[in-house]
Design an enzyme around this catalytic site. Structure first.
Site, short mmCIF file in Angstrom:
data_model
loop_
_atom_site.label_atom_id
_atom_site.label_comp_id
_atom_site.label_asym_id
_atom_site.label_seq_id
_atom_site.Cartn_x
_atom_site.Cartn_y
_atom_site.Cartn_z
CB SER A 266 -0.98 -0.03 1.23
OG SER A 266 0.01 0.35 2.16
CD GLU A 293 3.21 -2.11 -8.20
OE1 GLU A 293 2.29 -1.75 -7.75
OE2 GLU A 293 3.46 -3.47 -8.11
CB CYS A 327 -0.48 -3.98 -8.74
SG CYS A 327 0.35 -4.93 -7.71
CD GLU A 425 -4.71 0.14 -4.19
OE1 GLU A 425 -4.23 -0.39 -4.96
OE2 GLU A 425 -4.19 0.94 -3.15
#
Length: 541
Positions: A266, A293, A327, A425
């Site tokens: 996260s 990432e 992702c 998200e």
């Protein structure tokens, strides 16, 4: 005497096996699934090659059958993390000076072991522990992991061969040293391959690592540790630390030997680790490398000239494969009103055709989300949409946790381009769609670029190639991996190095040489063949 100049050419990508009924790979996998289903593995902490059991244990369960315990694991405390730092630095003394071709040979052996003996083991563990179907496990825990091993060796070969030119009377060369300390690898649940790569990329370049694996991926990650050992990786080069990420991060970032973070997870967690590193800068031998990432709110933008069937297929697969827990999964879509009816009709058709359930049943295309926290989060967004005045659930929306954490593939349609599920998200099988007026493409693409803080993946669909090119230019910073007439998922090592910027991370591109460069410190060496003995410039003589 080792005086060969060894190069590793571009490898072929590992072929994806078909797993047809009755095929040797299918028979072998089904046998391994049955074997692992009957076990309760005792997963230890591994420090310096030694298995440590603290007695402070947790459970690993199947997401699709949350009463089925696959393993118990021992959690680290502060003492164990400090032990791991010492073990890593002890291993660093030799591993950092090991010839790079020897390190490469170890990694290449990992690839061969995974392509053969460990393939069913890792695939079965990923299926059971992370609720992936056969195909999703095969492209991840087998093929992509193997590709990371082989391609990283090739990229290392390229980097080490990059040398400066010589001058008159002197020789120059570049030496690539590993970082002077250890790397903290913090890995996610959703890809076994990423968990491996976050450790092994720095390790290939001569570094050592403290590995904080995701609790919900511990089974496959533990088998990776066994693979590494069998391939010949020395003890202490990677130290396996199940337990609290907050504790491990706090202890690791306080050590003067902390040299970097290799992270997938996260945005909030990465930001927290970055802040901790910043607060401790004065303690470190060198500035740490922070590679991450993080989050994403990946989009599909549809031009009025697009093929409706191609859009529907990309939206369905991009949003719902592996339950939207990639992702790169499509999470929001901007589509002309003229196309939306046909696209939704086709998405609904596919949703009716697929089955959802246990990974052991090969007919199930959709499986469970990873745990109760994920289930509850998905359900909260669906419930919010059901009550909203500016949105409606037009497909799916059912959630069932009776046996496993099952969330139906869900489509939310909204008239508000900044609706909650268009911005935040979710990391689940939920796609939110904003149908726009066909004559307002420019306004819609501006919304696509500015609505989300993330910049990971995105896709544009259209048959008008000039229009697509203009859209791609306007969305230049909206995605680090950008797709034209394809879903925004499925990056392949060696073809599409992966990563994004903005709130999605440092964009250091796993699966490319950019990432490997982050884990080395160059040293330039100049050797003068005949040293000067007169200080005077020529014109002074």
């Amino acid at each position: 005497m080792k005086n060969s100049v060894i190069t590793f050419p571009v490898p072929a990508n590992e072929p994806v096996k078909a797993y047809l009924a009755g095929s040797p790979e299918r028979v072998e996998l089904e046998k391994e699934l049955k074997r692992q289903s009957k076990l309760v593995v005792d997963i230890p902490i591994i420090i310096g090659g030694e298995e440590i059991r603290t007695g402070d244990v947790g459970k690993v369960t199947c997401p699709h059958d949350h009463k089925h315990v696959l393993a118990t694991y021992h959690k680290v405390g502060k003492k164990e993390v400090e032990m791991a730092v010492k073990a890593a630095m002890k291993a660093w003394k030799e591993w950092s000076r090991t010839p790079w071709t020897t390190r490469a040979a170890v990694v290449m052996k990992m690839a061969e072991l995974l392509a053969t003996k460990y393939r069913p083991i890792l695939n079965a563990a990923t299926m059971l522990g992370q609720s992936k179907n056969i195909y999703q496990a095969e492209i991840d825990s087998a093929c992509e992991t193997i590709d990371f091993f082989r391609y990283n060796v090739h990229y290392a070969s390229k980097i080490y061969s990059m040398q400066p030119k010589d001058g008159v009377g002197h020789l120059n060369h570049m030496e690539y040293r590993p970082l002077e300390g250890f790397i903290l690898a913090v890995t996610p649940f959703n890809f076994t391959s990423i968990a491996s790569n976050l450790c092994m990329t720095p390790v290939l370049m001569g570094n050592v690592a403290l590995w904080k694996p995701s609790t919900t991926a511990l089974l496959s990650n533990y088998y990776l540790m066994q693979l590494y050992k069998e391939a010949g990786l020395p003890d202490g080069v990677i130290n396996f630390l199940p337990g609290s990420g907050a504790l491990i991060g706090e202890v690791a970032t306080q050590s003067k030997y902390f040299s970097g973070i290799h992270f997938t997870g996260s945005t909030e967690t990465f930001n927290s680790l970055w802040r901790q590193a910043g607060q401790n800068l004065g303690k470190y031998i060198s500035y740490p490398r922070l590679v991450g990432e993080t989050g994403g709110k990946d989009f599909i933008f549809v031009h009025p000239s697009a093929d409706a069937k191609a859009v529907a297929t990309a939206a369905f697969c991009g949003a719902f494969e592996f339950q939207g827990q990639k992702c790169s999964a499509a999470s929001r879509m901007y589509i002309p009103k003229s196309l939306w009816g046909d696209v939704l009709k086709d998405i609904k058709r596919m949703a009716k055709e697929v089955k959802m359930g246990d990974v052991a049943d090969a007919k199930n295309f959709i499986n469970a989300v990873i745990d109760q926290a994920s289930f509850d989060k998905c359900k909260s967004y669906i419930d919010y949409a059901k009550k909203a005045k500016d949105a409606k659930v037009v497909m799916g929306g059912k959630c069932d946790k009776t046996k496993g954490w099952f969330v139906e593939p869900t489509v939310i349609e909204t008239t508000n381009p900044r609706f909650k599920s268009m911005v935040e998200e979710i990391f689940g099988p939920i796609l939110t769609v904003y149908p726009y007026d066909d004559n307002k493409v420019d306004e819609a693409v501006k919304l696509c670029d500015e609505t989300s803080p993330y910049g990971l993946t995105g896709a544009v669909f259209g048959r008008d190639r000039l229009a697509v090119e203009k859209l791609a230019d306007k969305l230049s910073y909206a995605a680090g991996n950008f797709y034209i007439n394809d879903k925004p998922t499925g990056a392949v090592v060696g073809m599409q190095p992966f990563g994004g910027a903005r709130a999605s991370g440092t964009n250091d591109k796993a699966g490319g040489e950019f990432n490997l460069i982050r884990w080395i410190i160059p040293r330039v060496i100049k050797e003068t063949l005949v040293s000067p003995t007169d200080y005077r410039y020529t014109y002074l003589k």
